[in-house]
Scaffold this motif. Structure first.
Motif, mmCIF file in Angstrom:
data_model
loop_
_atom_site.group_PDB
_atom_site.id
_atom_site.type_symbol
_atom_site.label_atom_id
_atom_site.label_comp_id
_atom_site.label_asym_id
_atom_site.label_seq_id
_atom_site.Cartn_x
_atom_site.Cartn_y
_atom_site.Cartn_z
ATOM 1 N N UNK A 1 6.568 8.179 -6.197
ATOM 2 C CA UNK A 1 6.910 7.898 -7.598
ATOM 3 C C UNK A 1 8.209 7.090 -7.709
ATOM 4 N N UNK A 2 9.159 7.362 -6.814
ATOM 5 C CA UNK A 2 10.401 6.579 -6.840
ATOM 6 C C UNK A 2 10.159 5.147 -6.346
ATOM 7 N N UNK A 3 9.220 4.986 -5.422
ATOM 8 C CA UNK A 3 8.861 3.630 -4.987
ATOM 9 C C UNK A 3 8.273 2.834 -6.146
ATOM 10 N N UNK A 4 7.470 3.497 -6.956
ATOM 11 C CA UNK A 4 6.897 2.802 -8.107
ATOM 12 C C UNK A 4 7.969 2.481 -9.162
ATOM 13 N N UNK A 5 9.013 3.321 -9.250
ATOM 14 C CA UNK A 5 10.147 2.970 -10.111
ATOM 15 C C UNK A 5 10.797 1.682 -9.627
ATOM 16 N N UNK A 6 10.936 1.554 -8.308
ATOM 17 C CA UNK A 6 11.511 0.324 -7.738
ATOM 18 C C UNK A 6 10.630 -0.866 -8.080
ATOM 19 N N UNK A 7 9.320 -0.692 -7.949
ATOM 20 C CA UNK A 7 8.392 -1.784 -8.275
ATOM 21 C C UNK A 7 8.549 -2.201 -9.739
ATOM 22 N N UNK A 8 8.683 -1.214 -10.628
ATOM 23 C CA UNK A 8 8.875 -1.539 -12.056
ATOM 24 C C UNK A 8 10.169 -2.320 -12.270
ATOM 25 N N UNK A 9 11.250 -1.837 -11.603
ATOM 26 C CA UNK A 9 12.558 -2.453 -11.823
ATOM 27 C C UNK A 9 12.656 -3.839 -11.190
ATOM 28 N N UNK B 1 0.875 -1.172 0.000
ATOM 29 C CA UNK B 1 0.000 0.000 0.000
ATOM 30 C C UNK B 1 0.906 1.215 0.000
ATOM 31 N N UNK B 2 0.791 2.071 -1.008
ATOM 32 C CA UNK B 2 1.648 3.259 -1.124
ATOM 33 C C UNK B 2 0.823 4.494 -0.797
ATOM 34 N N UNK B 3 1.039 5.064 0.377
ATOM 35 C CA UNK B 3 0.337 6.282 0.784
ATOM 36 C C UNK B 3 1.150 7.483 0.327
ATOM 37 N N UNK B 4 0.603 8.261 -0.592
ATOM 38 C CA UNK B 4 1.366 9.370 -1.162
ATOM 39 C C UNK B 4 2.095 8.921 -2.418
ATOM 40 N N UNK B 5 1.418 8.196 -3.287
ATOM 41 C CA UNK B 5 2.099 7.587 -4.437
ATOM 42 C C UNK B 5 2.494 8.588 -5.503
ATOM 43 N N UNK B 6 1.928 9.802 -5.490
ATOM 44 C CA UNK B 6 2.267 10.773 -6.534
ATOM 45 C C UNK B 6 3.369 11.744 -6.097
ATOM 46 N N UNK B 7 3.821 11.640 -4.860
ATOM 47 C CA UNK B 7 4.910 12.499 -4.398
ATOM 48 C C UNK B 7 6.272 11.940 -4.797
#
Length: 389
Positions: A21-29, A11-17
């Motif tokens: 956004x860097x956490x989602x980069x990690x998820x992609x990688x 669960x990412x609280x604040x996903x657009x900050x």
């Protein structure tokens, strides 16, 4: 994928900050290692919709004023539920499919959903330092009570956390938090009166959100990190030092009772501490740029200028007082930074607002969660009044 690594649902609280956004980069990688179940945002609804269309979460939460826009944009994606408001934040973190909650909300807003997540038995990847600053004693007690992990995301606290792995039986003499010194390192009080927000938003090393960038310029960010470290690592006040390290390569250090120092080094890139927190205890292979001493032949260290940058001694003072003092410090600072970003107060006046609130707002030695909420509201009221006048 490493055989030993089981997929984690996030669960990412604040996903657009910045952190989100860097956490989602990690998820992609790290494809396949993480699954995103929850995404939340306050105002950036278009980016939230884009993220939802890519990661297909079970639920998204948006600020109430943008609910209709997000609901309409995701109408063709019925598997993603759309909710709105603060109460929804506290609800979605408790969902059974969630393993880890990354709290990257800005400021006091992170406290209530973090408490809800801990009570639901979720591990916390903590990027919202204000949660521990405001209510450190309460949070650490809840963490022990519910047997969850509190994993730091701040680069400095991640560094200390990494240095302590395998050292459970070795007492810590002190920790040393490093600070870049911000864009105004070397300036004196007289130089700060005409600092503009554009100048303050130019951090020399890190790319971050506006609030934390201003906090870095005033050294309040380091003050908040001092308080966060006290609670995160169970330290006495006198065990925490700060040193300015302009290159931001040594992210922090631990000194043990035999005098040995351990440090964690790396390029200033938040994706590494984010990945370490999400993947803990595994170290996941990645393609992030590597640090080389040949590119940084000189690493320098100096004491912080606490006469010019008054936020840091104010934070130490709040930590020593305990109780609701740090809650007041945080609330007053949030109001002052918002006012500075709106050109309503000068750069030096932010410290004056915080200092005055620490004097005026009633102090409680043993607050409850409700007391923290009341103190936060009162500190904001007093700070707003000071700015208005």
């Amino acid at each position: 994928m490493a055989d030993s690594f089981s997929q984690k649902t996030l669960a990412l609280l604040g996903s657009t900050g910045s952190i989100g956004t860097q956490a989602l980069e990690v998820v992609r990688e790290q494809q396949g290692r993480f699954r995103v179940a929850v995404l939340t945002a306050g105002r950036q609804w278009q980016l939230l919709v884009q993220q939802a269309q890519e990661f297909r979460p079970e639920v998204v939460v948006i600020g109430e004023e943008f609910y209709r826009e997000v609901k309409a944009a995701l109408a063709s994606q019925p598997e993603t539920q759309v909710l709105a408001g603060a109460a929804a934040l506290a609800e979605v973190v408790q969902r059974p499919e969630v393993d880890v909650v990354l709290t990257a909300l800005v400021g006091y807003a992170g406290l209530v959903p973090t408490v809800a997540a801990i009570r639901a038995g979720k591990d916390i990847a903590l990027a919202n330092k204000e949660t521990l600053v405001v209510a450190g004693e309460l949070i650490t007690s809840l963490v022990q009570q519910h047997g969850v992990q509190l994993l730091p995301v701040d680069s400095e606290h991640s560094a200390i956390f990494q240095c302590l792995v395998g050292e459970a039986h070795n007492p810590v003499e002190k920790i040393i938090l490093t600070a870049s010194g911000g864009p105004f390192r070397g300036r004196k009080v007289s130089d700060l009166a005409y600092i503009t927000k554009a100048q303050a938003l130019k951090h020399p090393n890190w790319t971050m959100g506006a609030k934390i960038t201003i906090d870095s310029a005033t050294l309040m960010n380091k003050g908040l990190e001092v308080i966060e470290a006290k609670w995160l690592f169970g330290l006495r006040n006198e065990q925490i030092d700060v040193v300015v390290h302009p290159q931001s390569i040594v992210h922090s250090l631990v000194q043990f009772e035999d005098g040995s120092l351990k440090a964690q080094l790396g390029l200033p890139d938040m994706k590494l501490p984010i990945q370490y927190a999400l993947g803990y205890p595994e170290r996941l292979r990645n393609d992030f740029p590597r640090f080389s001493f040949l590119n940084y032949p000189t690493l320098t260290f100096e004491p912080p200028d606490q006469d010019t940058f008054r936020h840091l001694p104010l934070a130490f003072e709040a930590m020593r007082r305990g109780g609701t003092a740090a809650c007041v410090l945080n609330a007053a600072n949030e109001v002052a930074v918002a006012a500075f970003l709106q050109d309503k107060v000068s750069f030096p006046a932010m410290a004056e607002v915080v200092a005055e609130c620490l004097q005026r707002v009633p102090y409680l030695a043993s607050p409850t969660l409700a007391d923290y909420a009341a103190t936060d509201a009162e500190a904001r009221r007093v700070a707003a009044g000071l700015i208005k006048n």
